[in-house]
Design an enzyme around this catalytic site. Sequence first.
Site, PDB file in Angstrom:
ATOM      1  N   CYS B 153       6.015 -18.740   2.728  1.00 49.44           N
ATOM      2  CA  CYS B 153       6.295 -19.618   4.027  1.00 49.44           C
ATOM      3  C   CYS B 153       5.308 -20.780   3.839  1.00 49.44           C
ATOM      4  CB  CYS B 153       5.895 -19.069   5.349  1.00 49.44           C
ATOM      5  SG  CYS B 153       5.847 -20.076   6.803  1.00 49.44           S
ATOM      6  N   CYS B 156       3.870 -22.334   6.855  1.00 41.20           N
ATOM      7  CA  CYS B 156       2.530 -21.760   7.194  1.00 41.20           C
ATOM      8  C   CYS B 156       1.385 -21.937   6.321  1.00 41.20           C
ATOM      9  CB  CYS B 156       2.744 -20.462   7.209  1.00 41.20           C
ATOM     10  SG  CYS B 156       4.023 -19.836   8.374  1.00 41.20           S
ATOM     11  N   ASP B 157       1.663 -22.047   5.246  1.00 46.30           N
ATOM     12  CA  ASP B 157       0.662 -21.955   4.218  1.00 46.30           C
ATOM     13  C   ASP B 157       0.280 -23.158   3.146  1.00 46.30           C
ATOM     14  OD1 ASP B 157       0.338 -19.525   5.089  1.00 46.30           O
ATOM     15  OD2 ASP B 157       1.399 -18.618   3.618  1.00 46.30           O
TER      16      ASP B 157
END
Lengths: 221, 326
Positions: B153, B156-157
């Site tokens: 993701c 997200c990351d």
Amino acid sequence: MALFEEKIQQQLKEILKSMKEEVTIVNFTQEIECPMCRETRLFVEEIGSLSEKLKVKVYNFVTDKEIAMRYKIDKIPAIALLDKDEKDYGIRFYGLPGGYEINSFLGAILELSGKREPIPDELMKRIKSIDRDIHIQVFVSLGCPHCPAAVSTAHRLAMENEHITADMIDANNFVPLSQKYNVTGVPKIVFNDKFELIGAHPLNTFLDVIDRLKDYGINID
Amino acid sequence: MDFNLTSLSFLNESKFNSIDTSKVYDIVIIGGGPAGLTAAVYAMRKGASVALIAKHAGGQVAETSGIENYMGYRYINGLELVDKFKDQVLHFTIDYDEGGEVEAIEDEGIKKVLLKDGRIIKSKSLIIASGKRWRKLGVKGEDEFIGKGVAYCSICDAPFFAGKKVVVVGGGNSGVEAAIDLAKVAKEVIVIQNLDKLTADKILIDKLNSFTNVNFLYKTVVREIIGDSFVKTILIENTELLQKSEIDVDGIFIEIGLVPNSDFVRGVVELNSNGEIIVDCSCSTSARGIFAAGDVTSVPFKQIIIAAGEGAKAALSAWEYLLNEE
């Protein structure tokens, strides 16, 4: 008063209308405000102005040291949520709960006000039977859509059992701490510094990890 | 500071009733993405008794940052669109379950949906709109290093790879989008593509090409992910020259598309070689009374607007089936 756009303000007001009892938001900042400390203070003040059922208390992390210690606050910006009797369940937000995390923040407020979805009996029994101190740290990034679910699960556990405390930590706001826990994927959920989960997991997986801690006889420092 | 508020998850939820395991529904919908939610609206409007089981409301749309090709919206945030879909479903009183996961289905005339938590839901017809999930590379080290350098993701990351050297596997839209997210923060991004060119939309490739810290390896595949407590090296192979080599990296984002969530219907309805449920132009599957819609099906092109349209069609087909059965 510019943190929330008009549209979001209206939505927040609407959501906060379903609060049952009062909730107190306790914020820790300091005189020369740290990165995001000012924004976090403005955030709690602004959100506090959107409902009569929300009380806001802002403390200085340095000069109000005793209060910070009472709430076991070790870094700022920090937010603790207390129920109508100002009882502390160990619900913490470290960093500004913006982005997707606004959802876990509102969720915690509503649940603490008494608006809770029922938990199935079997799971509730497992939660109530936990008799060791459990500290859950949920590292998130604010752009992560599935992080709020992990934060909400941890906070709900803290609400249901006084041995459990749970922190949301914005990994990008607390970089050295995130590096200490090697956070490169979120949500990363750390239990008593001993076990960790990566990704969103259902309540029973949280309980399975807590059970494993019991086997190891690990207690909180 | 942005606030991605999913306001509807807090409001009106009371209009959702819980699922009644003692009753036989007209239509049970599996999946809460655009196909499932649209099917729910069409089925409720017909007056059918409907239950909807969603593992994640919104499906992949809820994890999409911006959408620019759903008609009616020049630009809309993924969660906002999901909220609007859910709002339209909430207009009706529907039996709804979020979080429940389907283990299997049984077709004995009356269809049975077996959930992982042990519940069994009965229905005269089914609409399967269970969508897709991220595809894994399937190489050694991948599972071991998830969250330790292996990521899926990028929204997200990506921030955790600021100043680092990262690899993105995949040259389609999701791969190029991830590479753009990473190029903004990372020191160096290497895009690994198995074909001899990128297959993403031109508008995305142009954007990626505006960065100076991105390199490309074509006709290359990843064979192994190596590290100790963290990813350190990946073993790659050039498929034309059949040459293997190693590169040292801090992280690897795997963006090689999606696989259908069809395991639970295997053996009940026919699947194609990609594991997608084979449907005809009325969304009928190989089993009578079982319909399917959206990304889990063999319909070409996986798009929100197509999934929504297919969901509508599946609901209308299911309704027609129910009328003819009586």
